[in-house]
Write a protein that holds these residues in place. Structure first.
Motif, PDB file in Angstrom:
ATOM      1  N   VAL A  71      -1.381   5.890  15.389  1.00 39.50           N
ATOM      2  CA  VAL A  71      -0.353   6.924  15.515  1.00 39.50           C
ATOM      3  C   VAL A  71       0.250   7.181  14.148  1.00 39.50           C
ATOM      4  O   VAL A  71       0.730   6.247  13.488  1.00 39.50           O
ATOM      5  CB  VAL A  71       0.753   6.511  16.511  1.00 39.50           C
ATOM      6  CG1 VAL A  71       1.823   7.600  16.594  1.00 39.50           C
ATOM      7  CG2 VAL A  71       0.158   6.236  17.887  1.00 39.50           C
ATOM      8  N   ALA A  72       0.236   8.429  13.727  1.00 42.67           N
ATOM      9  CA  ALA A  72       0.693   8.779  12.374  1.00 42.67           C
ATOM     10  C   ALA A  72       2.212   8.923  12.314  1.00 42.67           C
ATOM     11  O   ALA A  72       2.868   9.290  13.296  1.00 42.67           O
ATOM     12  CB  ALA A  72       0.032  10.072  11.921  1.00 42.67           C
ATOM     13  N   HIS A  73       2.753   8.605  11.135  1.00 41.96           N
ATOM     14  CA  HIS A  73       4.153   8.863  10.814  1.00 41.96           C
ATOM     15  C   HIS A  73       4.192   9.809   9.625  1.00 41.96           C
ATOM     16  O   HIS A  73       3.195   9.993   8.925  1.00 41.96           O
ATOM     17  CB  HIS A  73       4.880   7.562  10.458  1.00 41.96           C
ATOM     18  CG  HIS A  73       4.904   6.556  11.566  1.00 41.96           C
ATOM     19  ND1 HIS A  73       5.957   6.416  12.427  1.00 41.96           N
ATOM     20  CD2 HIS A  73       3.992   5.638  11.952  1.00 41.96           C
ATOM     21  CE1 HIS A  73       5.704   5.455  13.297  1.00 41.96           C
ATOM     22  NE2 HIS A  73       4.505   4.964  13.031  1.00 41.96           N
ATOM     23  N   ARG A  74       5.356  10.393   9.408  1.00 44.22           N
ATOM     24  CA  ARG A  74       5.528  11.260   8.237  1.00 44.22           C
ATOM     25  C   ARG A  74       6.183  10.458   7.118  1.00 44.22           C
ATOM     26  O   ARG A  74       7.182   9.782   7.322  1.00 44.22           O
ATOM     27  CB  ARG A  74       6.412  12.464   8.573  1.00 44.22           C
ATOM     28  CG  ARG A  74       5.807  13.423   9.574  1.00 44.22           C
ATOM     29  CD  ARG A  74       6.839  14.442  10.019  1.00 44.22           C
ATOM     30  NE  ARG A  74       7.277  15.293   8.917  1.00 44.22           N
ATOM     31  CZ  ARG A  74       8.538  15.731   8.780  1.00 44.22           C
ATOM     32  NH1 ARG A  74       9.480  15.344   9.623  1.00 44.22           N
ATOM     33  NH2 ARG A  74       8.848  16.515   7.783  1.00 44.22           N
ATOM     34  N   LEU A  75       5.591  10.523   5.934  1.00 38.84           N
ATOM     35  CA  LEU A  75       6.186   9.929   4.743  1.00 38.84           C
ATOM     36  C   LEU A  75       6.778  11.067   3.914  1.00 38.84           C
ATOM     37  O   LEU A  75       6.047  11.900   3.375  1.00 38.84           O
ATOM     38  CB  LEU A  75       5.130   9.179   3.925  1.00 38.84           C
ATOM     39  CG  LEU A  75       5.621   8.578   2.607  1.00 38.84           C
ATOM     40  CD1 LEU A  75       6.566   7.407   2.869  1.00 38.84           C
ATOM     41  CD2 LEU A  75       4.453   8.114   1.736  1.00 38.84           C
ATOM     42  N   LEU A  76       8.104  11.109   3.849  1.00 38.10           N
ATOM     43  CA  LEU A  76       8.786  12.096   3.014  1.00 38.10           C
ATOM     44  C   LEU A  76       9.156  11.420   1.698  1.00 38.10           C
ATOM     45  O   LEU A  76       9.849  10.392   1.695  1.00 38.10           O
ATOM     46  CB  LEU A  76      10.060  12.612   3.700  1.00 38.10           C
ATOM     47  CG  LEU A  76       9.904  13.258   5.081  1.00 38.10           C
ATOM     48  CD1 LEU A  76      11.245  13.820   5.549  1.00 38.10           C
ATOM     49  CD2 LEU A  76       8.854  14.359   5.051  1.00 38.10           C
ATOM     50  N   ARG A  77       8.688  11.991   0.604  1.00 40.01           N
ATOM     51  CA  ARG A  77       8.945  11.423  -0.716  1.00 40.01           C
ATOM     52  C   ARG A  77       9.614  12.447  -1.614  1.00 40.01           C
ATOM     53  O   ARG A  77       9.257  13.619  -1.622  1.00 40.01           O
ATOM     54  CB  ARG A  77       7.640  10.976  -1.366  1.00 40.01           C
ATOM     55  CG  ARG A  77       7.786  10.557  -2.817  1.00 40.01           C
ATOM     56  CD  ARG A  77       6.504  10.707  -3.607  1.00 40.01           C
ATOM     57  NE  ARG A  77       6.792  11.021  -5.011  1.00 40.01           N
ATOM     58  CZ  ARG A  77       6.806  12.235  -5.529  1.00 40.01           C
ATOM     59  NH1 ARG A  77       6.539  13.297  -4.770  1.00 40.01           N
ATOM     60  NH2 ARG A  77       7.092  12.429  -6.808  1.00 40.01           N
TER      61      ARG A  77
ATOM     62  N   LEU B  87       0.824  -1.212   0.000  1.00 39.37           N
ATOM     63  CA  LEU B  87       0.000   0.000   0.000  1.00 39.37           C
ATOM     64  C   LEU B  87       0.859   1.263   0.000  1.00 39.37           C
ATOM     65  O   LEU B  87       0.496   2.265  -0.632  1.00 39.37           O
ATOM     66  CB  LEU B  87      -0.932   0.001   1.210  1.00 39.37           C
ATOM     67  CG  LEU B  87      -2.033  -1.063   1.182  1.00 39.37           C
ATOM     68  CD1 LEU B  87      -2.841  -1.032   2.470  1.00 39.37           C
ATOM     69  CD2 LEU B  87      -2.940  -0.878  -0.025  1.00 39.37           C
ATOM     70  N   LEU B  88       1.989   1.243   0.700  1.00 36.87           N
ATOM     71  CA  LEU B  88       2.891   2.395   0.661  1.00 36.87           C
ATOM     72  C   LEU B  88       3.453   2.582  -0.750  1.00 36.87           C
ATOM     73  O   LEU B  88       3.609   3.720  -1.210  1.00 36.87           O
ATOM     74  CB  LEU B  88       4.024   2.213   1.672  1.00 36.87           C
ATOM     75  CG  LEU B  88       3.643   2.396   3.143  1.00 36.87           C
ATOM     76  CD1 LEU B  88       4.779   1.946   4.055  1.00 36.87           C
ATOM     77  CD2 LEU B  88       3.280   3.857   3.446  1.00 36.87           C
ATOM     78  N   SER B  89       3.731   1.485  -1.443  1.00 40.62           N
ATOM     79  CA  SER B  89       4.186   1.586  -2.836  1.00 40.62           C
ATOM     80  C   SER B  89       3.085   2.178  -3.710  1.00 40.62           C
ATOM     81  O   SER B  89       3.352   3.010  -4.580  1.00 40.62           O
ATOM     82  CB  SER B  89       4.591   0.205  -3.362  1.00 40.62           C
ATOM     83  OG  SER B  89       5.666  -0.348  -2.618  1.00 40.62           O
ATOM     84  N   ALA B  90       1.844   1.755  -3.477  1.00 44.03           N
ATOM     85  CA  ALA B  90       0.722   2.312  -4.227  1.00 44.03           C
ATOM     86  C   ALA B  90       0.562   3.799  -3.948  1.00 44.03           C
ATOM     87  O   ALA B  90       0.301   4.597  -4.859  1.00 44.03           O
ATOM     88  CB  ALA B  90      -0.568   1.567  -3.879  1.00 44.03           C
TER      89      ALA B  90
END
Length: 433
Positions: A236-242, A207-210
């Motif tokens: 609990v949320a995390h930050r996804l830096l792309r 799902l992260l790849s999607a």
């Protein structure tokens, strides 16, 4: 009952307690509200009688699949059917079940579980769910060539020509970004990732790849996106830096409050990835074949799907039509469809779906996914094959791998086993996959 046209799929989301519609996605012509109400009503009636309605088939060959998540949200997948073929009924049922699982996980990924299970304001939830639509729509369009993770729950991977250099870069970049979770995506497939990234649940990585593909398609060079991990951190949320390194090549990290997006983009991306520009171009050159040039495959292979059962990673490819001069092979798009159908045929009849062994009871597939006679086998089948007018298919299972391949009808059936074992040996010997 009015259903959808052939080949189309619609996803309905309602509150489990009252049946209030939250959203409808997919299919150009949506189901009438009366039909949606009937689908919800028949499920509620069954529940009131102590019966769980999970799947049914329509007169026109379509299917309807229901599932309630956390006693809060009901998802219904409605399919209008499609092209026939071996195992197509089971393939469609499994596809719809996976669609419901993935759609729920997408909602958790974007909003968090608490937002979905503690519904105090339905209208607000409807608005918040709009942020999931792009990702859900990508799941509905699961015919994307080369991407099978939504079906297999294995991570679509690309095996780069120089994995050591990329591994060192990903590890160093993630560490500099104060993270243990980093990933390099090339043409929508994972080319390299940190050890902790691979320890995430396979469905989370899929799902992260999607999500990465969705963010990349938006055209932005970078983004800071809050995400919840459906299995590991649903509340609990995390930050996804792309960050986009080159068109088709993106790197991301999961991190905490630091570093800022600007600091990571200006101070880290160039330092770690500019020296590797040619290496990245070499990965992009592999394209949809997802295997390095050191792997030499037989010219009579139409399509290949190889799954590593231990790491839950997969590589898949369809050979260009020019590789088959006899002209007796189906189109590229049809090869991908046939590969999906044969995977489902094999795993619902003979082979193992590993992710079900560790799943909770409510996440395990229904008994109907396996043929009754298979349940009585005293052994685990290791090979299977299928012959149709369009192609011949062969499946091979070892303790570490599952291999599925398609070849033209002209290939002799007695040669399929040798062809499969040689293909598996060639890929593993050249890549260590």
């Amino acid at each position: 009952m009015m259903m959808l046209q052939h080949g189309s799929t619609q996803l309905l989301c309602l509150t489990a307690s009252s049946g209030v519609p939250l959203f409808t996605r997919g299919a150009s012509k949506q189901l009438p509200f009366s039909v949606i109400g009937s689908l919800n009503g028949v499920h509620m009636f069954g529940a009131g009688q102590g019966v769980e309605l999970s799947c049914c088939e329509t007169e026109g060959g379509g299917k309807v699949v229901w599932r309630v998540f956390q006693d809060s949200v009901m998802l219904i997948a409605v399919s209008g059917g499609g092209r026939g073929g071996a195992g197509v009924g089971k393939a469609e049922e499994l596809r719809l079940r996976r669609l419901l699982e993935n759609a729920w996980s997408c909602m958790v990924l974007v909003l968090g579980q608490d937002e979905l299970t503690d519904v105090r304001n339905v209208e607000r939830l409807k608005r918040d769910l709009r942020s999931c639509f792009t990702l859900v729509d990508q799941l509905l369009e699961d015919r994307q060539e080369g991407i099978l993770g939504n079906l297999t729950h294995c991570v679509d991977s690309l095996l780069p020509p120089d994995p050591t250099v990329l591994q060192e870069a990903v590890d160093g970049f993630a560490q500099a970004a104060e993270s243990e979770f980093g990933c390099l995506l090339v043409r929508g497939r994972v080319a390299s990732a940190t050890e902790k990234w691979w320890r995430l649940a396979p469905q989370e990585v899929v799902l992260l790849s999607a999500l990465m593909r969705t963010l990349s398609a938006s055209g932005s060079a970078s983004c800071d996106y809050p995400v919840f991990l459906p299995k590991g951190s649903p509340t609990v949320a995390h930050r996804l830096l792309r960050f986009q390194l080159l068109p088709g090549a993106d790197v991301c990290v999961l991190c905490g409050p630091t570093p800022s997006l600007h600091k990571a983009e200006s101070g880290l991306v160039g330092a770690f990835w500019t020296p590797l520009a040619e290496t990245l171009r070499g990965c992009l050159a592999i394209g949809e074949q997802c295997l390095p040039g050191s792997v030499s495959l037989r010219p009579d292979l139409l399509a290949v799907l190889l799954i590593n059962r231990e790491t839950r990673r997969s590589v898949s490819l369809v050979r260009p039509s020019t590789a088959h001069p006899l002209g007796d092979s189906p189109s590229k798009a049809r090869c991908w469809e046939l590969l999906r159908l044969f995977y489902v045929f094999s795993t619902t009849h003979y082979f193992t779906q590993e992710e079900t062994s560790s799943a909770s009871p409510e996440e395990r597939p229904q008994r109907g996914h396996n043929e009754d006679y298979v349940l009585g086998f005293s052994h685990q089948p290791l090979q299977c094959y299928l012959v149709t007018d369009e192609c011949k298919s062969f499946g091979l299972q070892t303790p570490q791998h599952q291999l599925f391949l398609l070849v033209p009808p002209s290939v002799p059936s007695f040669a399929l086993r040798t062809l499969a074992t040689q293909t598996l040996s060639d890929i593993v010997a050249a890549t260590g996959f």
